[in-house]
Motif scaffolding. Structure first.
Motif, mmCIF file in Angstrom:
data_model
loop_
_atom_site.group_PDB
_atom_site.id
_atom_site.type_symbol
_atom_site.label_atom_id
_atom_site.label_comp_id
_atom_site.label_asym_id
_atom_site.label_seq_id
_atom_site.Cartn_x
_atom_site.Cartn_y
_atom_site.Cartn_z
ATOM 1 N N TYR A 116 0.850 -1.193 0.000
ATOM 2 C CA TYR A 116 0.000 0.000 0.000
ATOM 3 C C TYR A 116 0.880 1.235 0.000
ATOM 4 N N VAL A 117 0.316 2.356 -0.438
ATOM 5 C CA VAL A 117 0.972 3.650 -0.252
ATOM 6 C C VAL A 117 0.184 4.420 0.786
ATOM 7 N N ASP A 118 0.857 5.298 1.473
ATOM 8 C CA ASP A 118 0.166 6.096 2.484
ATOM 9 C C ASP A 118 -0.698 7.171 1.849
ATOM 10 N N LEU A 119 -0.223 7.741 0.732
ATOM 11 C CA LEU A 119 -0.958 8.825 0.076
ATOM 12 C C LEU A 119 -0.913 8.621 -1.423
ATOM 13 N N TYR A 120 -2.102 8.587 -2.045
ATOM 14 C CA TYR A 120 -2.206 8.451 -3.500
ATOM 15 C C TYR A 120 -2.834 9.730 -4.025
ATOM 16 N N GLN A 121 -2.142 10.395 -4.971
ATOM 17 C CA GLN A 121 -2.519 11.748 -5.363
ATOM 18 C C GLN A 121 -2.889 11.855 -6.838
ATOM 19 N N ALA A 122 -3.931 12.617 -7.108
ATOM 20 C CA ALA A 122 -4.283 12.967 -8.484
ATOM 21 C C ALA A 122 -3.292 14.032 -8.936
ATOM 22 N N HIS A 123 -2.414 13.681 -9.867
ATOM 23 C CA HIS A 123 -1.295 14.550 -10.226
ATOM 24 C C HIS A 123 -1.740 15.846 -10.905
ATOM 25 N N ARG A 124 -2.875 15.837 -11.519
ATOM 26 C CA ARG A 124 -3.532 17.038 -12.052
ATOM 27 C C ARG A 124 -5.032 16.762 -12.072
ATOM 28 N N TYR A 125 -5.817 17.772 -12.420
ATOM 29 C CA TYR A 125 -7.263 17.607 -12.582
ATOM 30 C C TYR A 125 -7.531 17.139 -14.006
ATOM 31 N N ASP A 126 -8.459 16.207 -14.166
ATOM 32 C CA ASP A 126 -8.759 15.654 -15.488
ATOM 33 C C ASP A 126 -10.116 16.173 -15.969
ATOM 34 N N TYR A 127 -10.073 17.079 -16.946
ATOM 35 C CA TYR A 127 -11.305 17.651 -17.481
ATOM 36 C C TYR A 127 -12.048 16.679 -18.383
ATOM 37 N N ALA A 157 -9.096 25.983 -6.181
ATOM 38 C CA ALA A 157 -9.970 25.972 -5.008
ATOM 39 C C ALA A 157 -11.328 25.370 -5.345
ATOM 40 N N ASP A 158 -11.901 25.732 -6.488
ATOM 41 C CA ASP A 158 -13.212 25.193 -6.873
ATOM 42 C C ASP A 158 -13.145 23.687 -7.114
ATOM 43 N N GLN A 159 -12.064 23.230 -7.732
ATOM 44 C CA GLN A 159 -11.911 21.795 -7.972
ATOM 45 C C GLN A 159 -11.756 21.033 -6.657
ATOM 46 N N ILE A 160 -11.027 21.600 -5.724
ATOM 47 C CA ILE A 160 -10.869 20.985 -4.411
ATOM 48 C C ILE A 160 -12.222 20.891 -3.704
ATOM 49 N N ALA A 162 -15.259 20.791 -5.051
ATOM 50 C CA ALA A 162 -16.107 19.800 -5.709
ATOM 51 C C ALA A 162 -15.637 18.384 -5.400
ATOM 52 N N GLY A 163 -14.329 18.177 -5.422
ATOM 53 C CA GLY A 163 -13.789 16.861 -5.131
ATOM 54 C C GLY A 163 -14.057 16.436 -3.700
ATOM 55 N N GLN A 164 -13.895 17.360 -2.753
ATOM 56 C CA GLN A 164 -14.122 17.018 -1.348
ATOM 57 C C GLN A 164 -15.582 16.691 -1.084
ATOM 58 N N GLU A 165 -16.490 17.396 -1.746
ATOM 59 C CA GLU A 165 -17.917 17.108 -1.568
ATOM 60 C C GLU A 165 -18.247 15.684 -2.027
ATOM 61 N N LYS A 191 -6.607 31.841 -2.858
ATOM 62 C CA LYS A 191 -7.809 31.017 -2.940
ATOM 63 C C LYS A 191 -7.606 29.576 -2.470
ATOM 64 N N VAL A 192 -6.542 28.936 -2.912
ATOM 65 C CA VAL A 192 -6.343 27.526 -2.592
ATOM 66 C C VAL A 192 -6.128 27.301 -1.101
ATOM 67 N N VAL A 193 -5.301 28.115 -0.483
ATOM 68 C CA VAL A 193 -5.018 27.931 0.942
ATOM 69 C C VAL A 193 -6.268 28.145 1.793
ATOM 70 N N PRO A 194 -7.044 29.213 1.600
ATOM 71 C CA PRO A 194 -8.271 29.350 2.409
ATOM 72 C C PRO A 194 -9.236 28.181 2.229
ATOM 73 N N ALA A 195 -9.423 27.717 0.990
ATOM 74 C CA ALA A 195 -10.310 26.579 0.761
ATOM 75 C C ALA A 195 -9.779 25.330 1.450
#
Length: 335
Positions: A116-127, A157-160, A162-165, A191-195
């Motif tokens: 397993y990995v501890d953290l798996y990350q979406a390297h960019r947003y996929d439109y 920030a908007d993508q974060i 939507a993804g978190q929801e 924007k990103v840090v406050p979100a």
């Protein structure tokens, strides 16, 4: 020893200086040296390691896996990512489709030599892929025990939001974002840090030294030092080019007396600067030589007083990039 911070509001603790192998392992640095760097990181107290399947087209994961072989798995935090094309770059070898995510995590686990990995990350947003499909795939990766936590990289920030929801609806949370961040590149602050603070994400920031420019080794009007990133034709030279303007290099040299006043090297000052942001969980540092790590970890635990932060701002005035619109993924994913 390196201090630990929580990854966002999760229970996972990671070293605030995290070792990353982008542009080094499997590319700029020979395997023996890369493995020596990883072992030095462990000796210095770094237990968090960041990589990605795309780095050196999967070779970086393999080198990291060999370097960490035999270490106590429970004592490590291993991060990797999925999105960019690897292998033959077929139509499904890229993006955040269910197919690519599932094949991506299996390939990464195999190359890293872990279950397993501890953290798996979406390297960019996929439109090009429905966000629901991406989030469902990540939920299934977590339920299968192949990743403990999910993060993103360079999402707006908007993508974060939507993804978190969607993640919440599917029974997991996004715990981190991996953006570029340095004293020169501050586009996440508005924007990103406050979100992220609102939603419980921590930043694992890359390029805290702005591709090495904030180290002060590049001088205005002078040729780059031999063997430096600015001379690397494999990718480093292209990445650093935007900072290699005399006005930027001149401003960076104005940081030298600031660093001397607080008893830090310029690389240490740059790393310490990003760690002053309370939303930053870790700064990723790489190394082509073990001795670089020995010096850079000394930024851990450093507190920069308000007058020092003000002096850094004054030195870099006019060359700092703050535009939040520059936080973005490719408008379309590679074909």
């Amino acid at each position: 020893m390196v201090a630990y911070r929580h990854l966002g509001s999760s229970g996972l603790k990671i070293t605030e200086i995290t070792y990353g192998n982008w542009l080094t392992h499997g590319s700029q640095v020979e395997s023996d040296t890369a493995i020596e760097c990883v072992h030095t990181a462990l000796d210095l107290g770094i237990t968090s390691f960041d990589t990605a399947d795309v780095y050196a087209n999967t070779a970086a994961e393999e080198v990291l896996g060999r370097a960490l072989a035999g270490q106590r798995r429970e004592g490590l935090e291993i991060f990797t990512k999925v999105y960019w094309p690897i292998g033959p770059e077929g139509p499904n070898d890229v993006g955040l489709s269910r197919k690519h995510i599932m094949e991506g995590i299996n390939g990464s686990l195999r190359r890293l030599g872990v279950d397993y990995v501890d953290l798996y990350q979406a390297h960019r947003y996929d439109y090009a892929t429905p966000l629901e499909e991406t989030m469902q795939a990540f939920a299934d990766v977590v339920r299968a025990g192949k990743a403990l936590y999910i993060g993103v990289s360079e999402w707006t920030a908007d993508q974060i939001r939507a993804g978190q929801e969607l993640a919440g609806q599917m029974g997991f949370r996004i715990v981190s974002n991996q953006p570029q961040y340095s004293a020169l590149w501050r586009v996440i602050e508005e924007k990103v840090v406050p979100a992220s603070q609102e939603l419980g994400l921590g930043q694992i920031v890359w390029s805290p030294m702005a591709e090495g420019v904030l180290s002060g080794k590049y001088l205005p009007g002078a040729e780059p030092p031999a063997g430096s990133r600015a001379t690397d034709e494999k990718g480093g030279k292209r990445m650093i080019a935007r900072w290699m303007r005399d006005e930027v290099l001149t401003a960076v040299q104005r940081l030298r007396p600031v660093a001397e006043r607080v008893g830090l090297s310029m690389p240490q000052l740059a790393i310490a600067w990003v760690l002053q942001n309370p939303n930053v969980s870790a700064a990723i540092v790489g190394a082509s030589r073990p001795e670089q790590l020995v010096e850079n970890v000394k930024a851990s635990g450093v507190v920069l007083e308000p007058d020092v932060l003000a002096a850094i701002d004054a030195a870099l005035e006019g060359v700092i990039e703050r535009d939040p619109a520059l936080t973005r993924s490719p408008a379309t994913r590679p074909a």
